[in-house]
Scaffold this motif. Sequence first.
Motif, mmCIF file in Angstrom:
data_model
loop_
_atom_site.group_PDB
_atom_site.id
_atom_site.type_symbol
_atom_site.label_atom_id
_atom_site.label_comp_id
_atom_site.label_asym_id
_atom_site.label_seq_id
_atom_site.Cartn_x
_atom_site.Cartn_y
_atom_site.Cartn_z
ATOM 1 N N VAL A 122 8.520 -21.127 -16.104
ATOM 2 C CA VAL A 122 9.715 -21.366 -15.293
ATOM 3 C C VAL A 122 10.858 -20.560 -15.882
ATOM 4 C CG1 VAL A 122 11.374 -23.120 -14.561
ATOM 5 C CG2 VAL A 122 8.943 -23.696 -14.705
ATOM 6 N N LEU A 123 11.594 -19.843 -15.022
ATOM 7 C CA LEU A 123 12.755 -19.080 -15.471
ATOM 8 C C LEU A 123 14.019 -19.728 -14.958
ATOM 9 C CD1 LEU A 123 10.592 -16.922 -16.069
ATOM 10 C CD2 LEU A 123 12.264 -15.230 -15.380
ATOM 11 N N ARG A 124 15.023 -19.818 -15.852
ATOM 12 C CA ARG A 124 16.324 -20.355 -15.449
ATOM 13 C C ARG A 124 17.378 -19.835 -16.420
ATOM 14 N NH1 ARG A 124 13.860 -25.553 -17.125
ATOM 15 N NH2 ARG A 124 14.759 -26.106 -19.125
ATOM 16 N N GLN B 40 25.448 -9.973 -20.454
ATOM 17 C CA GLN B 40 26.234 -10.881 -19.624
ATOM 18 C C GLN B 40 25.397 -11.971 -18.965
ATOM 19 O OE1 GLN B 40 27.671 -7.849 -17.002
ATOM 20 N NE2 GLN B 40 29.534 -7.536 -18.189
ATOM 21 N N ILE B 41 24.128 -11.669 -18.705
ATOM 22 C CA ILE B 41 23.257 -12.607 -17.999
ATOM 23 C C ILE B 41 22.073 -12.913 -18.912
ATOM 24 C CG2 ILE B 41 21.823 -12.980 -15.959
ATOM 25 C CD1 ILE B 41 23.594 -10.804 -14.582
ATOM 26 N N HIS B 42 21.812 -14.193 -19.122
ATOM 27 C CA HIS B 42 20.751 -14.617 -20.029
ATOM 28 C C HIS B 42 19.809 -15.546 -19.268
ATOM 29 C CE1 HIS B 42 23.370 -13.063 -23.200
ATOM 30 N NE2 HIS B 42 24.332 -13.692 -22.554
ATOM 31 N N ILE B 43 18.542 -15.174 -19.206
ATOM 32 C CA ILE B 43 17.545 -15.961 -18.482
ATOM 33 C C ILE B 43 16.463 -16.371 -19.467
ATOM 34 C CG2 ILE B 43 15.853 -15.957 -16.619
ATOM 35 C CD1 ILE B 43 17.600 -13.873 -15.202
ATOM 36 N N ALA C 60 13.172 -14.905 -23.585
ATOM 37 C CA ALA C 60 14.519 -14.660 -23.066
ATOM 38 C C ALA C 60 14.624 -13.229 -22.550
ATOM 39 C CB ALA C 60 15.553 -14.894 -24.151
ATOM 40 N N LEU C 61 15.347 -13.088 -21.446
ATOM 41 C CA LEU C 61 15.698 -11.783 -20.904
ATOM 42 C C LEU C 61 17.210 -11.710 -20.886
ATOM 43 C CD1 LEU C 61 13.151 -13.003 -19.002
ATOM 44 C CD2 LEU C 61 13.250 -10.662 -18.220
ATOM 45 N N GLN C 62 17.763 -10.600 -21.357
ATOM 46 C CA GLN C 62 19.211 -10.431 -21.401
ATOM 47 C C GLN C 62 19.582 -9.174 -20.623
ATOM 48 O OE1 GLN C 62 19.726 -10.570 -25.784
ATOM 49 N NE2 GLN C 62 20.892 -12.436 -25.388
ATOM 50 N N ARG D 68 5.539 -11.044 -14.758
ATOM 51 C CA ARG D 68 5.989 -12.111 -13.850
ATOM 52 C C ARG D 68 7.463 -12.435 -14.086
ATOM 53 N NH1 ARG D 68 4.586 -15.429 -10.017
ATOM 54 N NH2 ARG D 68 5.225 -17.617 -10.010
ATOM 55 N N ALA D 69 7.876 -12.468 -15.351
ATOM 56 C CA ALA D 69 9.273 -12.774 -15.666
ATOM 57 C C ALA D 69 10.216 -11.715 -15.106
ATOM 58 C CB ALA D 69 9.452 -12.899 -17.172
ATOM 59 N N ILE D 70 9.843 -10.455 -15.212
ATOM 60 C CA ILE D 70 10.687 -9.386 -14.668
ATOM 61 C C ILE D 70 10.781 -9.519 -13.148
ATOM 62 C CG2 ILE D 70 10.840 -6.896 -14.289
ATOM 63 C CD1 ILE D 70 9.756 -6.552 -17.147
#
Length: 103
Positions: free
Chosen positions: A8-10, A35-38, A49-51, A92-94
């Motif tokens: 799950v990504l949020r 600026q955006i952290h998922i 984590a994706l930044q 999948r996350a991307i």
Amino acid sequence: MTSAKDMVLRPITAKKANDLVRRVHYSGKVVNNSQIHIGAFLNGKLEGALQFGPSLDKRKIQGLVEGTGWNEFVELNRMAFTDALPHNSESRAIAIAMKLLRK
């Protein structure tokens, strides 16, 4: 057996993302202007984590998509996943993150 579809990504806070990136990413460093952290969660636990943030060299990137303004795009600055995530989690996350960013 878990699959990438169980992930799950949020959105998460910058602090949580930075802590995970420092612990898991091969460089051990974060990009301070992200600026955006998922967050990528598996069974309720933060495992990746994706930044996203502004490009380091906007002049080279801006022309790739015609009509894109100077501040109308972001790039993936860091992506760090633990080994607990299943096979194909990165792809999948991307894909999911791109859908979230469009919204």
